[in-house]
Design an enzyme around this catalytic site. Sequence first.
Site, mmCIF file in Angstrom:
data_model
loop_
_atom_site.group_PDB
_atom_site.id
_atom_site.type_symbol
_atom_site.label_atom_id
_atom_site.label_comp_id
_atom_site.label_asym_id
_atom_site.label_seq_id
_atom_site.Cartn_x
_atom_site.Cartn_y
_atom_site.Cartn_z
ATOM 1 C CE1 TYR A 145 -3.798 2.392 0.840
ATOM 2 C CE2 TYR A 145 -2.357 3.244 2.554
ATOM 3 C CZ TYR A 145 -3.495 3.358 1.785
ATOM 4 O OH TYR A 145 -4.339 4.434 1.957
ATOM 5 C CG ASP A 240 5.885 3.342 0.757
ATOM 6 O OD1 ASP A 240 6.225 3.944 1.794
ATOM 7 O OD2 ASP A 240 4.698 3.145 0.441
ATOM 8 C CE LYS A 268 2.358 4.560 8.196
ATOM 9 N NZ LYS A 268 0.967 4.830 8.479
HETATM 10 N N1 HOZ Z 1 -0.515 2.694 6.292
HETATM 11 C C1 HOZ Z 1 -1.465 2.863 7.338
HETATM 12 C C2 HOZ Z 1 -2.135 1.562 7.678
HETATM 13 N N2 HOZ Z 1 -1.737 0.487 6.921
HETATM 14 C C3 HOZ Z 1 -2.383 3.915 6.977
HETATM 15 C C4 HOZ Z 1 -3.230 4.361 8.087
HETATM 16 C C5 HOZ Z 1 -4.524 4.831 7.517
HETATM 17 O O1 HOZ Z 1 -4.842 4.519 6.370
HETATM 18 O O2 HOZ Z 1 -5.220 5.494 8.263
#
Ligand code: HOZ
Length: 429
Positions: A145, A240, A268
């Site tokens: 992701y 990433d 983050k």
């Molecule tokens: N990458 C985060 C969770 N896999 C994102 C948090 C979110 O989408 O709020």
Amino acid sequence: MYEYTSSKRLFERAQNSIPGGVNSPVRAFKSVGGTPIFIEKAKGAYLYDADGQKYIDYIASWGPMILGHSYLPVVNAIQKKAANSTSFGAPTELEVEMAELIKSLTRNVDLIRMVNSGTEACMSALRVARGYTGKNKFIKFEGCYHGHADMFLVKAGSGVATFGIQEVPGVTAGTALDTLTAPYNDLEAVRNLVKQYAGEIAAIIVEPVAGNMGCVLPAAGFLEGLRQICDQENILLIFDEVMTGFRLAPGGAQERLNINADLVTYGKVIGAGLPVGAFGGKKEIMEQVAPLGNIYQAGTLSGNPLAMIAGYTLLAELKDHPEYYTELNEKGAFLQKGLIDIFKEKNIPVQVNQFGSMLSLFFNTEPVTDFASASRSDMSRFTRFFHGLLKRGVHLPPSGYESWFLSNALSQSDLEETLDVIRKTAEEL
Ligand code: HOZ
């Protein structure tokens, strides 16, 4: 046993004015059922919900709170900075200091541009890769992701995987056509795509340690293989590092795994809990970004003083205390061993993937090395596990497709208490 009286009331109310009652889908308990707990405050390793109930936190705001919540140097720095205005829309010395600090921590970053989220960082990095190479297609991995920009929402992990969304309405077929996907850890599949689309691929983007299909580690040689393919085929390698940056080591996965990417994205930890992302890389690539070059990218709040002072303060602490990484690694390894031992004793098959302070538990008989194997985990058992922990005061991501994030505020007794709770919960699975 915990009651969720206030959270239930707030969730009812929230659903009248916020889609699904949450401002990001992963916060909803849609896949595990029940009511998301509404948080009032947090300190160190603990969250307190709207009823004042305390939880040991393994979400850490999905990564940023690596030294725990309400980390005093960060809180103090934000408060002090806020007195000088919250935004200027003009450059500041602090942004220069932030860029210099990031460069001193990371490898292979000559120029860095601050943005406001990991999503922005990844979409901008891909634009740069396309602009620089003059090619349109890119390869991403199933279950990875890279934020919610259109082109990344193909076979995406995180909430897209959790909710089983096959196709995201609103992402056009034209956009999706340029997104090529391969299974994580499958170099052969990448080679085949590169052959099939010879001369058309701008970039390969990868989570060097995946955290959005649960925590999945790169197999030996996988990232090195990607580096080699990229070098041979004039393709840019984008790491990433939104999750891994400043978390696995001061220099993130690039340092920890000893591989250089061409472009790197951050989020983050870089913002210490404020909305910050960044993308950077080699000079010859990054100097194509506007205003030096024509690859346009911009942001009213980019480099925002409160966000910068928060991130700067946290990164400076991490730089000054390399021992924090040793401690985080030890905590991750302790938890992994504890989990393995408990479930072995109970005769429940599990896989516990751990890398430093990232960890996931999969109810699975086979090793989890990619999205397909992650998906073969017993998610209904995960749901029982999740609720067993929550009602005993341990806060996990509400999905079997997410990584747990450890903070260094977790004490040995927090970890032991967590394992006690897990031992009790294992009886009910
Ligand atoms: N990458 C985060 C969770 N896999 C994102 C948090 C979110 O989408 O709020």
